[in-house]
Scaffold this motif. Structure first.
Motif, PDB file in Angstrom:
ATOM      1  N   GLU A  12       0.828  -1.205   0.000  1.00  0.00           N
ATOM      2  CA  GLU A  12       0.000   0.000   0.000  1.00  0.00           C
ATOM      3  C   GLU A  12       0.866   1.260   0.000  1.00  0.00           C
ATOM      4  O   GLU A  12       1.907   1.302   0.650  1.00  0.00           O
ATOM      5  CB  GLU A  12      -0.902   0.015   1.234  1.00  0.00           C
ATOM      6  N   GLN A  13       0.369   2.283  -0.695  1.00  0.00           N
ATOM      7  CA  GLN A  13       1.052   3.573  -0.685  1.00  0.00           C
ATOM      8  C   GLN A  13       0.895   4.214   0.687  1.00  0.00           C
ATOM      9  O   GLN A  13      -0.138   4.057   1.346  1.00  0.00           O
ATOM     10  CB  GLN A  13       0.453   4.514  -1.729  1.00  0.00           C
ATOM     11  N   ARG A  14       1.936   4.915   1.102  1.00  0.00           N
ATOM     12  CA  ARG A  14       1.877   5.693   2.344  1.00  0.00           C
ATOM     13  C   ARG A  14       1.977   7.162   1.968  1.00  0.00           C
ATOM     14  O   ARG A  14       2.741   7.524   1.062  1.00  0.00           O
ATOM     15  CB  ARG A  14       3.016   5.310   3.276  1.00  0.00           C
ATOM     16  N   THR A  15       1.236   7.985   2.663  1.00  0.00           N
ATOM     17  CA  THR A  15       1.260   9.415   2.409  1.00  0.00           C
ATOM     18  C   THR A  15       1.442  10.150   3.717  1.00  0.00           C
ATOM     19  O   THR A  15       1.217   9.593   4.802  1.00  0.00           O
ATOM     20  CB  THR A  15      -0.043   9.889   1.734  1.00  0.00           C
ATOM     21  N   GLY A  16       1.848  11.385   3.622  1.00  0.00           N
ATOM     22  CA  GLY A  16       2.019  12.206   4.806  1.00  0.00           C
ATOM     23  C   GLY A  16       2.363  13.625   4.427  1.00  0.00           C
ATOM     24  O   GLY A  16       2.383  13.976   3.244  1.00  0.00           O
ATOM     25  N   VAL A  17       2.644  14.408   5.435  1.00  0.00           N
ATOM     26  CA  VAL A  17       3.037  15.793   5.241  1.00  0.00           C
ATOM     27  C   VAL A  17       4.363  15.988   5.971  1.00  0.00           C
ATOM     28  O   VAL A  17       4.496  15.608   7.135  1.00  0.00           O
ATOM     29  CB  VAL A  17       1.959  16.759   5.779  1.00  0.00           C
ATOM     30  N   SER A  18       5.331  16.575   5.282  1.00  0.00           N
ATOM     31  CA  SER A  18       6.649  16.799   5.865  1.00  0.00           C
ATOM     32  C   SER A  18       6.544  17.794   7.011  1.00  0.00           C
ATOM     33  O   SER A  18       5.973  18.882   6.862  1.00  0.00           O
ATOM     34  CB  SER A  18       7.606  17.332   4.795  1.00  0.00           C
ATOM     35  N   SER A  19       7.089  17.424   8.161  1.00  0.00           N
ATOM     36  CA  SER A  19       7.065  18.323   9.307  1.00  0.00           C
ATOM     37  C   SER A  19       8.039  19.484   9.109  1.00  0.00           C
ATOM     38  O   SER A  19       7.871  20.549   9.687  1.00  0.00           O
ATOM     39  CB  SER A  19       7.406  17.562  10.589  1.00  0.00           C
ATOM     40  N   ARG A  20       9.027  19.275   8.273  1.00  0.00           N
ATOM     41  CA  ARG A  20      10.036  20.301   8.042  1.00  0.00           C
ATOM     42  C   ARG A  20       9.572  21.339   7.025  1.00  0.00           C
ATOM     43  O   ARG A  20       9.754  22.527   7.209  1.00  0.00           O
ATOM     44  CB  ARG A  20      11.333  19.639   7.576  1.00  0.00           C
ATOM     45  N   THR A  21       8.986  20.870   5.902  1.00  0.00           N
ATOM     46  CA  THR A  21       8.597  21.798   4.835  1.00  0.00           C
ATOM     47  C   THR A  21       7.101  22.021   4.731  1.00  0.00           C
ATOM     48  O   THR A  21       6.667  22.983   4.118  1.00  0.00           O
ATOM     49  CB  THR A  21       9.098  21.287   3.470  1.00  0.00           C
TER      50      THR A  21
END
Length: 139
Positions: A12-21
């Protein structure tokens, strides 16, 4: 490094949001199995980025050559390997033997002429030492 084989599992694909950018990201893991040899080898690699996932378009059952880098990272005093693909291309199948050009016939080799018989010289023992005759060795 490169690894060639067949994709046996697309996880499965994993997605997220970068905490740095603050930018969104996508990542997907794939399991590849080497198809040559008596004992097949398997490897899990990941592809990072939606653009790479779309460009490579990896499907289960597909024969591919994966170019990858290996890196290790630490998390909670444990180390983990990360195998990240930077290029995935369809594997080039080996050319079938029938498609190869036929070999040109080679002219039959003529047997070599036998060596002329060696002249028999009387056997001489050249290692026979005579006491103090021509002995110039210091010991």
């Amino acid at each position: 490094m490169e690894f060639t084989g067949r994709i046996i599992k697309a996880l499965e694909q994993r997605t997220g949001v970068s905490s740095r950018t603050g930018n969104p990201w996508k990542m997907q893991d794939f399991v590849i199995e080497e198809t040559v040899g008596q004992f097949p080898k398997r490897m899990v690699f990941n592809v990072f980025g939606e653009d790479n996932l779309n460009r490579f378009n990896i499907q289960e059952g597909q024969e591919v050559t994966v170019s990858f880098d290996i890196n290790a990272r630490e998390y909670n005093s444990r180390w983990y390997n990360d195998i990240r693909a930077w290029n995935v291309v369809p594997a080039t199948p080996a050319a079938p033997i029938a498609a190869q050009p036929a070999a040109q016939p080679v002219a039959a080799a003529q047997p070599a002429a036998p060596f002329p018989p060696a002249e028999q010289a009387p056997a001489q023992n050249t290692f026979e030492a005579t006491p103090n005759e021509g002995d110039d060795l210091p010991f």
